[in-house]
Every structure is written in structure tokens, then in C-alpha cells.
Design a protein around this motif. Structure first.
Motif, PDB file in Angstrom:
ATOM      1  N   PHE A 175      10.444 -77.699 -45.082  1.00  6.25           N
ATOM      2  CA  PHE A 175      10.155 -78.680 -44.154  1.00  6.25           C
ATOM      3  C   PHE A 175      10.978 -78.165 -42.864  1.00  6.25           C
ATOM      4  O   PHE A 175      10.279 -78.610 -41.779  1.00  6.25           O
ATOM      5  N   ILE A 176      12.212 -77.604 -42.855  1.00  8.59           N
ATOM      6  CA  ILE A 176      12.827 -77.333 -41.623  1.00  8.59           C
ATOM      7  C   ILE A 176      11.998 -76.024 -40.868  1.00  8.59           C
ATOM      8  O   ILE A 176      12.004 -76.053 -39.775  1.00  8.59           O
ATOM      9  N   ILE A 177      11.675 -75.144 -41.713  1.00 11.25           N
ATOM     10  CA  ILE A 177      11.048 -74.005 -41.048  1.00 11.25           C
ATOM     11  C   ILE A 177       9.965 -74.571 -40.274  1.00 11.25           C
ATOM     12  O   ILE A 177       9.570 -74.220 -39.191  1.00 11.25           O
ATOM     13  N   PHE A 178       9.031 -75.378 -40.967  1.00 12.05           N
ATOM     14  CA  PHE A 178       7.874 -76.162 -40.162  1.00 12.05           C
ATOM     15  C   PHE A 178       8.354 -76.950 -39.005  1.00 12.05           C
ATOM     16  O   PHE A 178       7.614 -76.791 -37.871  1.00 12.05           O
ATOM     17  N   GLN A 179       9.499 -77.434 -38.980  1.00 12.40           N
ATOM     18  CA  GLN A 179      10.093 -78.253 -37.832  1.00 12.40           C
ATOM     19  C   GLN A 179      10.264 -77.268 -36.817  1.00 12.40           C
ATOM     20  O   GLN A 179      10.255 -77.371 -35.599  1.00 12.40           O
ATOM     21  N   SER A 180      10.794 -76.026 -37.106  1.00  8.20           N
ATOM     22  CA  SER A 180      11.169 -75.220 -36.089  1.00  8.20           C
ATOM     23  C   SER A 180       9.860 -74.627 -35.307  1.00  8.20           C
ATOM     24  O   SER A 180       9.692 -74.567 -34.164  1.00  8.20           O
ATOM     25  N   LEU A 181       8.878 -74.429 -36.221  1.00  7.31           N
ATOM     26  CA  LEU A 181       7.496 -74.145 -35.489  1.00  7.31           C
ATOM     27  C   LEU A 181       6.965 -75.196 -34.684  1.00  7.31           C
ATOM     28  O   LEU A 181       6.466 -74.920 -33.622  1.00  7.31           O
ATOM     29  N   VAL A 182       6.936 -76.470 -35.090  1.00 12.61           N
ATOM     30  CA  VAL A 182       6.604 -77.598 -34.355  1.00 12.61           C
ATOM     31  C   VAL A 182       7.289 -77.866 -32.885  1.00 12.61           C
ATOM     32  O   VAL A 182       6.691 -77.814 -31.826  1.00 12.61           O
ATOM     33  N   MET A 207       2.048 -79.432 -37.575  1.00 13.62           N
ATOM     34  CA  MET A 207       2.214 -80.672 -38.102  1.00 13.62           C
ATOM     35  C   MET A 207       1.439 -81.108 -39.174  1.00 13.62           C
ATOM     36  O   MET A 207       1.839 -81.788 -39.963  1.00 13.62           O
ATOM     37  N   THR A 208       0.247 -80.741 -38.856  1.00 12.26           N
ATOM     38  CA  THR A 208      -0.851 -81.343 -40.145  1.00 12.26           C
ATOM     39  C   THR A 208      -0.573 -80.543 -41.201  1.00 12.26           C
ATOM     40  O   THR A 208      -0.488 -80.945 -42.413  1.00 12.26           O
ATOM     41  N   ALA A 209      -0.211 -79.107 -41.227  1.00 15.40           N
ATOM     42  CA  ALA A 209       0.194 -78.512 -42.340  1.00 15.40           C
ATOM     43  C   ALA A 209       1.506 -78.838 -43.182  1.00 15.40           C
ATOM     44  O   ALA A 209       1.743 -79.069 -44.367  1.00 15.40           O
ATOM     45  N   LEU A 210       2.264 -79.332 -42.065  1.00 18.66           N
ATOM     46  CA  LEU A 210       3.573 -79.946 -42.701  1.00 18.66           C
ATOM     47  C   LEU A 210       3.444 -81.209 -43.382  1.00 18.66           C
ATOM     48  O   LEU A 210       4.138 -81.555 -44.413  1.00 18.66           O
ATOM     49  N   LEU A 211       2.376 -82.078 -42.986  1.00 16.25           N
ATOM     50  CA  LEU A 211       2.381 -83.321 -43.596  1.00 16.25           C
ATOM     51  C   LEU A 211       1.561 -83.091 -44.656  1.00 16.25           C
ATOM     52  O   LEU A 211       1.944 -83.666 -45.749  1.00 16.25           O
ATOM     53  N   PHE A 215       3.248 -84.263 -48.357  1.00 16.30           N
ATOM     54  CA  PHE A 215       2.302 -85.321 -49.342  1.00 16.30           C
ATOM     55  C   PHE A 215       2.663 -84.616 -50.808  1.00 16.30           C
ATOM     56  O   PHE A 215       2.359 -85.154 -51.496  1.00 16.30           O
ATOM     57  N   GLU A 216       2.154 -83.286 -50.694  1.00 15.26           N
ATOM     58  CA  GLU A 216       1.904 -82.826 -52.200  1.00 15.26           C
ATOM     59  C   GLU A 216       3.246 -82.520 -52.928  1.00 15.26           C
ATOM     60  O   GLU A 216       3.494 -82.792 -53.934  1.00 15.26           O
ATOM     61  N   SER A 217       4.363 -82.285 -52.207  1.00 19.39           N
ATOM     62  CA  SER A 217       5.597 -82.259 -52.393  1.00 19.39           C
ATOM     63  C   SER A 217       6.010 -83.589 -53.151  1.00 19.39           C
ATOM     64  O   SER A 217       6.752 -83.728 -54.423  1.00 19.39           O
ATOM     65  N   LEU A 218       5.716 -84.647 -52.543  1.00 15.32           N
ATOM     66  CA  LEU A 218       5.911 -86.020 -53.064  1.00 15.32           C
ATOM     67  C   LEU A 218       5.088 -86.557 -54.225  1.00 15.32           C
ATOM     68  O   LEU A 218       5.698 -87.155 -55.131  1.00 15.32           O
ATOM     69  N   GLN A 234      13.191 -90.150 -40.510  1.00 12.62           N
ATOM     70  CA  GLN A 234      13.752 -90.010 -39.098  1.00 12.62           C
ATOM     71  C   GLN A 234      13.095 -89.112 -38.342  1.00 12.62           C
ATOM     72  O   GLN A 234      12.436 -89.449 -37.210  1.00 12.62           O
ATOM     73  N   ILE A 235      12.616 -87.934 -39.043  1.00 12.74           N
ATOM     74  CA  ILE A 235      12.026 -87.010 -38.166  1.00 12.74           C
ATOM     75  C   ILE A 235      10.493 -87.167 -38.124  1.00 12.74           C
ATOM     76  O   ILE A 235      10.079 -86.864 -36.889  1.00 12.74           O
ATOM     77  N   LEU A 236       9.976 -87.828 -38.961  1.00 11.10           N
ATOM     78  CA  LEU A 236       8.631 -88.538 -38.859  1.00 11.10           C
ATOM     79  C   LEU A 236       8.347 -89.355 -37.640  1.00 11.10           C
ATOM     80  O   LEU A 236       7.375 -89.195 -36.949  1.00 11.10           O
ATOM     81  N   LEU A 237       9.261 -90.233 -37.491  1.00 13.11           N
ATOM     82  CA  LEU A 237       9.561 -91.361 -36.403  1.00 13.11           C
ATOM     83  C   LEU A 237       9.401 -90.670 -35.017  1.00 13.11           C
ATOM     84  O   LEU A 237       9.159 -91.037 -34.206  1.00 13.11           O
TER      85      LEU A 237
END
Length: 656
Positions: A175-182, A207-211, A215-218, A234-237
Motif C-alpha cells: 500500500f505504501i509503495i503505491f502511495q509513494s507512486l501516487v 490510484m486505481t491499481a491501489l484501490l 479491494f482484493e486484499s480485504l 485516513q489516507i483515502l480521505l
């Protein structure tokens, strides 16, 4: 070649790496010395950058030598407190030295801010005062939103994740690796059209890939670390706020909201990364039993998706062109008029985004990926084919044809009028016959194949409901009181009757006004928009999402169980008299079945299948839309779909 840019870029990169290591030390520090070192290093960096900031400010005139002296002095002053702590730790071995997380966050962000401020001044060959003037807001927002701040922060985010997050925190790490790319693809970083265009779409894709990943992880792990569940919300908001900021940036070049979002994201991130075992603690949240968390999660996601879709539209069509195409009302007149104009503009703007091509494209990739994951897990070939048709129908029927191939899709039945009356516009004379043909075509298909042709294939809703993550939320049908009442009550439920009646009356009244307007009997429009089309926007482009986002309270397939979708109601009513039903190969198998998995698997919440299979060998219900989860869930592979294909096959076999 601009060597200054390359040199400063190298320095910024090295500082990013250095800061990442300091944060790593802060998180893993066990002995007093390592804790004190983190303070000293951050304080020294801060003092080192403050001197140049004063020198470059333009407020006071000092020499370069004076700036160096000031930096040295500030460094000495700032390390006094850490040195005192160090001496105390030597004198008192049992003393506990705690790292102040707020102080580390403040120093880290201040250092990055000062570096960005200084480097911008050097590259532009202007004093800080000349660049930003006396506006403190401009100073903060433009410095934070520049690439000298954004890119090092993205680097630090990725590196600290690599340094600090352990194997037991795999989801958080990805998730955080995706965050860094965003973060890297922040459009304000480089205020040039090429970068803005690339970053809007590339950042949106990330961001779409992150979501999709979340979704799949949950879906796979129903129990989520409690801290990570909070961090996720918090991050999604913040992402929603950031995307809104990008919209504003595209419209009027203001970077204030983006800079606020960037700072908030870094505060939340650094706070989490500094706490040891933050993402791997023992506390867990079973999100499928937590309707409050699940609803907040869905809302956070939707805000981010909505704003991201808007940024796509703004970038592709041009901000002015897209907004002008919405035909917003101009504020004027009395307070009452302005309130109604605000309501109208809100409806048209929100509906314009949720019904736009790029929003639907983004949602298609996101939700379609979850459906692909479901196809991979699906056993029955017919279910695989239907899910594939559903993806194809969404892409062709909801996006490609009406948005890119047919310029006036409303005149073609079953394309422009995809959801019945009001879909493509008002009840104009030339559109009455195509609209009626749509009802004939769709009704005929429902007679032959059941309402599944709409509610499980052609409609855009099944793509959203039937992916892995959203399909798993059908558990709320049986655990939430309101959802349970809706799923078991059916058409007899009071909520169903009130909602469906309200929708019918609203559309009928709007259709009457539209009809009278187009026949020049009554001159009535809503700020230039046909009343029927305006009502459709409210019902399907706005309020439908309210039903969808409150799934944890109203259950999966709320559009069916609340009677909200008049088009689905029509097709399901017709389907009652058609050929579609569920049948079993051997009713006696159902008698001995102890699991009743067919009932538990139903996404609509139907539960009378086992009894009907035993007594009649088949199951027919107007709310059964042939999703096929019951067929998939049957441990004996005893259930199958029956429609016109089986009917014709039986007729042929009888003749033979």
C-alpha cells in the motif's frame, strides 16, 4: 545543460535517502544513544537549511559567509537539548528517553520545506520574497506543491517502507509503495502541460491499481489490522481531498488544497511509520461485521473516485469546455433563487461527472478487475460466460457506443435509452417510439432469459456489485437489521413500496412536464434542462450511489431490495411471466443437504430456495436475477439455470 538543476537534484535525492534512514533509526531505536542521534541529525539538517533560507529570503541583506555562520549557530543551538539528554543518559543509566513523534514529524517536514524553498530560489535566481511576496499562504502552498518537495517526499515514503516494514506487514508495505507512486505523480509538481497531462492519467492509473489491490486484499483477509484500518480510512480521505485539489488546480491553477493534502498525507504516514509494530499489532477488525467502518471506507473510496474521474474529464476535454457543456446556472436574483441555482448546479455537476465517459472508464477498469478475479474463482462455465458478457456489455454498451461511436445515441433503442424513460433526454416526439421500443426489446429479453439480462448483464450496476470485494458484502444482508428486513420482505416490505412508488410518481410527473414542453403546451425547463432528464440525473447519477455506498446498512443489491430502480422493477415484473427459473437435477439431493449454501450465497438475500427445490424441483422469484452464486455454492452441483434455451431444447427433443 543546467548543471545547477542536476546538482541540486542529486543533493535532494541524497537528503531524501538520508532522511529515510533517520526515520528508520527513529522507529527501530532501542538504546538512548540511537534515539538521541535521530534528534541531532534532524536538528543539524534544520540548522543547515535555515541559514541559506535567511540568505535567500531577500528580507535582510547578508553575505554568504554570514549565512554559513548563522547555519552553524543554529545547528549548535538546536542540538543543545539532544546533548543534554545524552549527558543525562550517561549519568543515569536507567533513564528512559522517549522519541517525541510530533517533534520528529515537524522537523522532517520543516527540513523538506526549507530545502524546497531554498532550491526554488536558487533555480529561479530570485529571492524568496520576490517569488512569493508577502503572502504566507502562497509561500507555504507553492513550496509544498513543487517538485523539490514532492519528489523527495515520494522517495522517502518508498525507502522508509523498504527499510522499516516487516514481512508480517505485507499489505501495508505494498500500500505504501503505491502511495509513494501516487505522491510522485502529483500534477502540481511541475506546472507544465505535458507533465500535468501525464501525471493526471498516470497518477489516476496508479490510484486505481491501489484501490483494486485494497479491494482484493480485504476480500481475501476479512480481519484487518486495527491500526491499518484506521490508516487506510485516513489516507483515502486525504486522497479525495488531493483529487479535489487537483480539480481546482486544473480550473484556476490554485495549489492550496493539493499542498494541504500532501502535508496531511505525510503527517499521517510519518506518524504511522515511526511507531514500531504499528501495522502488525494484535488488534484486528472484522470489517464484514463493522458496518460503520465499511460505510466510511466506501464513502472515502467514492470521494476519491469521483474527484479522480473529474480530473480525467477536465484533462481530456479541457476544463472550460467540460464545465460549459454542463450548462450550469448563473447565480442571480434573490436568496431563494440562489439556493435553487446552487442545488441545480450541484446536481448537474455531480451527475455530469458520475455519468461522464472517463468516470465510467475508470470505474470499469476498477470494478471490472474485481469481476475478472471472480471469473478466475468461478467453477461454472455459464457463470464465467455471463460475467464476461457483463464486462463486455459495460465496455461496449455503457461507454464505447454512447460516448465514442454514436454521436446521438438517444435515437437508437436499447442504446440511448439504456435505463428506460429519462435516460437520454426529454420525452420529445422523435424519441417516444425509440423509448417504447426499448421497453419492448428489454421486456422481450426478460421473458426469454429473465431479468438477469438487465440486472446481471446490461446494467452498469452488476459490474459494481459482482466483483469479489463487493460480492462479499452480501453478508450484510443477513447481519444488518434493515438489510435483513429488506432482503426477506421483498415487494411486500413497506420501504420497498414507498421507495418504488416515489420513484414511479417522480418520473411520471417529470415525464408529463417534459411531454407538455416538447409539444409546446407548457414552457417549462429547469435552467435549460429538460425536467425528465434532470429527474433521471438525480435518481440514477446521484441517489443511486447513495444506495450503493450504504450497502452495509441496506444490503447488497439495494437497487432490487428497495425497489429503487424502476427499470429493474419493470424487467423483473415481466420476467415473472417468462421462462427463467432455477431448477435442480435431483430434488432428493436437497432433502439430505445440510448446508443450504444456495440460500446463504444469494447476493439479493433470498432464502426460500431449498424449500422450493424440495417441493417443486425449481425456484422462481421476481427478485432472482440469475447472478449464479447459488449455482456456484451448491456442493453437489445440483442447481442449473433454465431459460428459453432449455425450453427450445425440450421442444426439439419431444419432436424427435
Amino acid at each position: 545543460m543546467n548543471y545547477d538543476m542536476w546538482i541540486l537534484g542529486l543533493i535532494a535525492g541524497l537528503m531524501g535517502i538520508f532522511t529515510s534512514y533517520i526515520l528508520y533509526l527513529s522507529r527501530t531505536a532501542e538504546n538512548p544513544l540511537r534515539k538521541i542521534i535521530t534528534y541531532i541529525l534532524l536538528a543539524m539538517m534544520n540548522g543547515m537549511l535555515l541559514g541559506p533560507s535567511i540568505y535567500l529570503s531577500g528580507v535582510i541583506t547578508i553575505s554568504l559567509e554570514d549565512a554559513i555562520v548563522i547555519s552553524a549557530g543554529l545547528m549548535a543551538i538546536e542540538i543543545i537539548y539532544p546533548l543534554i539528554l545524552f549527558v543525562r543518559s550517561i549519568e543515569q543509566e536507567d533513564i528512559e528517553i522517549r522519541i517525541s513523534i510530533p517533534v520528529i514529524i515537524f522537523l522532517t517536514l520543516l527540513n523538506e520545506f526549507l530545502m524546497s524553498l531554498d532550491f526554488n530560489s536558487i533555480i529561479l535566481s530570485k529571492t524568496i520574497f520576490t517569488i512569493y511576496g508577502t503572502s504566507f499562504v502562497a509561500l507555504i502552498s507553492q513550496t509544498v506543491s513543487s517538485f523539490w518537495f514532492i519528489f523527495p517526499m515520494a522517495l522517502e515514503m518508498g525507502l522508509t517502507a523498504i527499510f522499516t516494514i516487516r514481512k508480517g506487514e505485507k499489505i501495508a508495505f505494498i500500500f505504501i509503495i503505491f502511495q509513494s507512486l501516487v505522491m510522485f505523480f502529483t500534477p502540481t509538481a511541475i506546472p507544465q502541460n505535458t507533465w500535468i497531462s501525464i501525471s493526471v492519467f498516470a497518477g489516476g492509473a496508479v490510484m486505481t491499481a491501489l484501490l483494486i489491490f485494497i479491494f482484493e486484499s480485504l476480500y481475501r483477509e476479512s480481519y484487518v489490522n486495527k491500526n491499518f484500518s484506521r490508516y487506510l480510512l485516513q489516507i483515502l480521505l486525504i486522497y479525495g481531498l488531493m483529487m479535489i485539489g487537483v480539480m481546482i488546480f486544473q480550473y484556476e491553477s490554485s495549489v492550496l488544497i493539493v499542498s494541504i493534502a500532501v502535508l496531511l498525507e505525510m503527517i499521517v504516514y510519518i506518524n504511522a511509520i515511526l511507531r514500531k509494530n504499528y501495522f502488525s499489532g494484535k488488534g484486528k477488525v472484522y470489517w464484514l461485521a463493522n458496518k460503520e467502518w465499511s460505510t466510511l471506507f466506501l464513502m472515502d473510496v467514492f470521494i476519491a473516485e469521483f474527484a479522480m474521474g473529474a480530473t480525467f474529464d477536465f484533462q481530456y476535454y479541457g476544463t472550460s469546455f467540460f464545465i460549459n457543456s454542463l450548462h450550469l446556472a448563473v447565480f442571480s436574483g434573490s436568496i431563494i433563487n440562489m439556493i435553487t441555482e446552487f442545488f441545480y448546479n450541484t446536481v448537474v455537476f455531480v451527475g455530469g461527472i458520475t455519468g461522464s465517459s472517463w468516470f465510467l472508464i475508470m470505474m470499469g477498469f476498477e470494478m471490472g478487475s474485481l469481476v475478472v478475479f471472480k471469473i478466475m474463482k468461478t467453477r461454472e462455465l455459464e457463470n464465467k460466460i455471463r460475467l464476461g458478457l457483463m464486462i463486455g456489455a459495460y465496455g461496449i454498451y455503457s461507454i464505447l457506443i454512447p460516448s465514442f461511436l454514436v454521436t446521438n445515441s438517444r435515437i437508437y433503442p436499447f442504446i440511448g435509452w439504456s435505463m428506460g424513460i429519462g435516460t437520454a433526454g426529454g420525452l420529445a416526439p422523435a424519441l417516444i417510439i425509440p423509448m417504447l421500443l426499448t421497453y419492448v426489446i428489454s421486456g422481450s429479453l426478460s421473458l426469454l432469459f429473465g431479468a438477469r439480462q438487465l440486472c446481471s448483464v446490461f446494467c452498469t450496476a452488476p459490474l459494481m456489485y459482482q466483483g469479489t470485494f463487493y460480492d462479499s458484502m452480501k453478508k450484510f444482508n443477513r447481519t444488518t437489521p434493515t438489510a435483513k428486513k429488506l432482503s426477506t420482505g421483498g415487494e411486500r416490505n413497506l420501504i420497498y413500496r414507498v421507495v418504488s412508488f416515489t420513484i414511479y410518481i417522480s418520473l411520471a410527473v417529470a415525464a408529463l412536464f417534459s411531454f407538455l414542453y416538447h409539444y409546446h403546451i407548457l414552457n417549462y425547463e429547469i435552467y435549460g434542462t429538460d425536467p425528465l432528464f434532470f429527474m433521471y440525473i438525480i435518481i440514477f447519477d446521484i441517489m443511486w450511489y447513495a444506495v450503493f455506498l450504504t450497502m452495509p446498512y441496506f444490503g447488497n443489491y439495494g437497487c432490487i431490495n428497495t425497489g429503487y430502480c424502476h427499470w429493474g422493477n419493470f424487467n423483473r415484473f415481466v420476467g415473472k411471466y417468462g421462462l427463467f427459473k432455477l431448477k435442480v437435477k435431483d430434488p432428493s439431493q436437497c432433502v439430505t443437504c445440510k448446508t443450504k449454501d444456495c440460500a446463504l450465497a444469494c447476493p439479493v438475500g433470498l432464502s426460500s430456495q431449498p424449500g422450493s427445490f424440495i417441493s417443486q424441483g425449481q425456484f422462481k422469484n421476481s427478485r432472482c436475477v440469475g447472478v449464479g452464486d447459488c449455482v456456484e455454492a451448491c456442493p453437489y452441483e445440483n442447481i442449473f439455470f433454465y431459460d428459453v434455451r432449455n425450453f427450445l431444447k425440450e421442444k426439439v427433443m419431444k419432436k424427435e
